[in-house]
Design an enzyme around this catalytic site. Sequence first.
Site, mmCIF file in Angstrom:
data_model
loop_
_atom_site.group_PDB
_atom_site.id
_atom_site.type_symbol
_atom_site.label_atom_id
_atom_site.label_comp_id
_atom_site.label_asym_id
_atom_site.label_seq_id
_atom_site.Cartn_x
_atom_site.Cartn_y
_atom_site.Cartn_z
ATOM 1 N N CYS A 98 -7.646 12.424 -18.088
ATOM 2 C CA CYS A 98 -7.845 12.984 -19.084
ATOM 3 C C CYS A 98 -8.795 14.415 -19.392
ATOM 4 C CB CYS A 98 -8.308 12.061 -20.134
ATOM 5 S SG CYS A 98 -9.715 11.070 -19.542
HETATM 6 N N1 LIG Z 1 -7.686 5.494 -21.333
HETATM 7 C C1 LIG Z 1 -7.614 6.600 -20.968
HETATM 8 O O1 LIG Z 1 -7.839 7.706 -21.678
HETATM 9 C C2 LIG Z 1 -6.895 7.327 -19.705
HETATM 10 C C3 LIG Z 1 -6.644 6.547 -18.503
HETATM 11 N N2 LIG Z 1 -6.164 6.659 -17.569
HETATM 12 C C4 LIG Z 1 -5.728 5.883 -16.324
HETATM 13 O O2 LIG Z 1 -4.614 5.052 -16.514
HETATM 14 C C5 LIG Z 1 -4.804 3.837 -16.359
HETATM 15 C C6 LIG Z 1 -4.623 2.805 -17.440
HETATM 16 O O3 LIG Z 1 -5.721 2.957 -18.421
HETATM 17 P P1 LIG Z 1 -5.943 2.338 -19.598
HETATM 18 O O4 LIG Z 1 -4.889 1.756 -19.994
HETATM 19 O O5 LIG Z 1 -7.339 2.970 -20.298
HETATM 20 O O6 LIG Z 1 -7.046 1.112 -18.867
HETATM 21 P P2 LIG Z 1 -6.951 -0.519 -19.709
HETATM 22 O O7 LIG Z 1 -8.278 -1.189 -19.054
HETATM 23 O O8 LIG Z 1 -7.010 -0.391 -21.285
HETATM 24 O O9 LIG Z 1 -5.687 -0.883 -18.937
HETATM 25 C C7 LIG Z 1 -5.456 -1.308 -17.836
HETATM 26 C C8 LIG Z 1 -4.419 -2.433 -17.497
HETATM 27 O O10 LIG Z 1 -3.887 -2.755 -16.137
HETATM 28 C C9 LIG Z 1 -3.703 -4.063 -15.988
HETATM 29 N N3 LIG Z 1 -4.297 -4.561 -14.815
HETATM 30 C C10 LIG Z 1 -5.661 -5.139 -14.560
HETATM 31 N N4 LIG Z 1 -5.470 -5.513 -13.276
HETATM 32 C C11 LIG Z 1 -4.327 -5.477 -12.670
HETATM 33 C C12 LIG Z 1 -3.805 -5.842 -11.442
HETATM 34 N N5 LIG Z 1 -4.845 -6.273 -10.452
HETATM 35 N N6 LIG Z 1 -2.394 -5.718 -11.070
HETATM 36 C C13 LIG Z 1 -1.880 -5.066 -12.326
HETATM 37 N N7 LIG Z 1 -2.191 -4.725 -13.356
HETATM 38 C C14 LIG Z 1 -3.489 -4.787 -13.634
HETATM 39 C C15 LIG Z 1 -4.207 -4.732 -17.207
HETATM 40 O O11 LIG Z 1 -3.109 -5.469 -17.826
HETATM 41 P P3 LIG Z 1 -2.926 -6.831 -17.192
HETATM 42 O O12 LIG Z 1 -4.064 -7.715 -17.308
HETATM 43 O O13 LIG Z 1 -2.000 -7.326 -18.692
HETATM 44 O O14 LIG Z 1 -1.911 -7.015 -16.128
HETATM 45 C C16 LIG Z 1 -4.581 -3.859 -18.114
HETATM 46 O O15 LIG Z 1 -4.305 -3.824 -19.570
HETATM 47 C C17 LIG Z 1 -5.871 3.696 -15.308
HETATM 48 O O16 LIG Z 1 -5.897 4.002 -14.002
HETATM 49 C C18 LIG Z 1 -6.939 4.904 -16.266
HETATM 50 O O17 LIG Z 1 -7.831 5.346 -15.416
HETATM 51 C C19 LIG Z 1 -5.846 8.127 -17.340
HETATM 52 C C20 LIG Z 1 -6.080 8.916 -18.223
HETATM 53 C C21 LIG Z 1 -6.645 8.579 -19.706
HETATM 54 C C1 LIG Z 2 -14.831 7.811 -21.683
HETATM 55 C C2 LIG Z 2 -14.609 7.184 -20.314
HETATM 56 O O1 LIG Z 2 -15.297 6.204 -19.758
HETATM 57 N N1 LIG Z 2 -13.812 7.910 -19.384
HETATM 58 C C3 LIG Z 2 -13.630 7.723 -18.112
HETATM 59 C C4 LIG Z 2 -12.166 8.496 -17.586
HETATM 60 C C5 LIG Z 2 -10.964 8.007 -18.105
HETATM 61 C C6 LIG Z 2 -9.831 8.779 -17.099
HETATM 62 O O2 LIG Z 2 -8.824 9.473 -17.432
HETATM 63 O O3 LIG Z 2 -10.117 8.507 -15.811
HETATM 64 P P1 LIG Z 2 -8.808 8.005 -14.840
HETATM 65 O O4 LIG Z 2 -7.713 8.301 -15.189
HETATM 66 O O5 LIG Z 2 -9.255 9.152 -13.847
HETATM 67 O O6 LIG Z 2 -9.387 6.610 -14.560
HETATM 68 C C7 LIG Z 2 -14.678 7.780 -17.121
HETATM 69 O O7 LIG Z 2 -15.315 8.632 -17.354
HETATM 70 O O8 LIG Z 2 -14.759 6.984 -16.273
#
Ligand SMILES: NC(=O)C1=CN([C@@H]2O[C@H](COP(=O)(O)OP(=O)(O)OC[C@H]3O[C@@H](n4cnc5c(N)ncnc54)[C@H](OP(=O)(O)O)[C@@H]3O)[C@@H](O)[C@H]2O)C=CC1
Ligand SMILES: CC(=O)N[C@@H](CCC(=O)OP(=O)(O)O)C(=O)O
Length: 343
Positions: free
Chosen positions: A147
Amino acid sequence: MKAAIVGATGYGGIELIRLLHNHPDIESMTVFSSSQEGKQMAQSYPHVTGIVELTLEDIEPQNLKKHDVVFLSTPPGVSAELSAALNGAVRVIDLSGDLRLKDADTYCRWYGRESAPDALLQEAVYGLTEWHREEVRTAGLLSNPGCYATTVLTGILPLIQEQAADAGNLIIDAKSGTTGAGRSPSAVTHFSEMNDNLKIYKVNEHKHTPEIEQELSRFSGKEAPVTFSPHLVPMTRGIMATMYAPLPPGWKGKDLENLFEQCYQNSPFVRIRKDGALPFTKEVYGTNYCDIGFTVDERTGRATIVSVTDNLMKGASGQAVQNMNLMFGFPETKGLDYIPIYP
Ligand SMILES: NC(=O)C1=CN([C@@H]2O[C@H](COP(=O)(O)OP(=O)(O)OC[C@H]3O[C@@H](n4cnc5c(N)ncnc54)[C@H](OP(=O)(O)O)[C@@H]3O)[C@@H](O)[C@H]2O)C=CC1
Ligand SMILES: CC(=O)N[C@@H](CCC(=O)OP(=O)(O)O)C(=O)O
């Protein structure tokens, strides 16, 4: 088209469900969870009650392969493992950082874990859509950008490509809402820690630093060490990246405006502010837009460039759907054509 979402219970996952539910070419979605299999999505997220009736399924690669596209909205490490298990059998869009860096050692250093196999790192297409459209169209394995990296790079690459800013001399100050940290509460993000507070964190240590540097090097042809200072702000969604760059002598705001307008003329999700106006995060809330504005200080010869996104949209799930559109030959904006929620 049949879509699978792994990590559907997370913030990236529920945003994908919102977008794909409204996408005209998605005939079905299957949702997968490692901890809530058998539950309804509405148990995890009551706001989808009566709209989305999906039961969470156990993660099983053979099942995932029955879809046309698999979104991995899973934590680093998990994504690498699933990408390896699925690669070649189905088109994959990974939202994690596992496949963004081409150099395995750099990944190990910044993520503090072993990288995905080198063959996967080399194969994955980095999906900063506006800058990699042709590769995205044919990608089998797509790595969706971070992001912060999306917001920063969209705001600075036009100047880097034009050699109007020095990729080796950039200062980036960025602020994010707390959904950037995912759904699991932590001591850093919970209300009483974050409310009424502004936090600076991971200065010069954030894992998006090498991602930003990799792309700056790619478009400048030189090393690009950046100073990157991320902050957490007490809001739900949104990122603002403010960047400071010395400009070539004589450059004025109008020169930047012309350059950015030309660069993004065929990019429906990038909007350029005019006449020194600067964008705010609320102006892109809930949408896939990246809005960019700038001012030039003729006294110092430096530009201040401001770029804003919604971290869950252009910073994650929105850009993932934008990439899916290109990969499957749909118009780039399909299913993403929303007006921001305002105020
Ligand atoms: N939030 C953001 O703004 C952004 C996030 N990302 C990336 O996107 C991905 C998801 O982020 P986000 O949705 O925010 O994170 P969350 O923590 O909200 O969700 C991650 C999900 O991964 C699942 N998970 C956890 N452990 C495991 C496992 N061992 N095997 C399979 N699934 C698993 C969980 O669901 P369950 O327990 O139901 O399996 C959980 O709901 C991450 O890699 C993050 O870095 C990228 C850009 C921006
Ligand atoms: C606010 C906040 O905590 N943000 C996350 C970045 C989220 C993200 O997009 O990171 P990845 O997709 O690379 O995991 C952080 O700084 O680690």
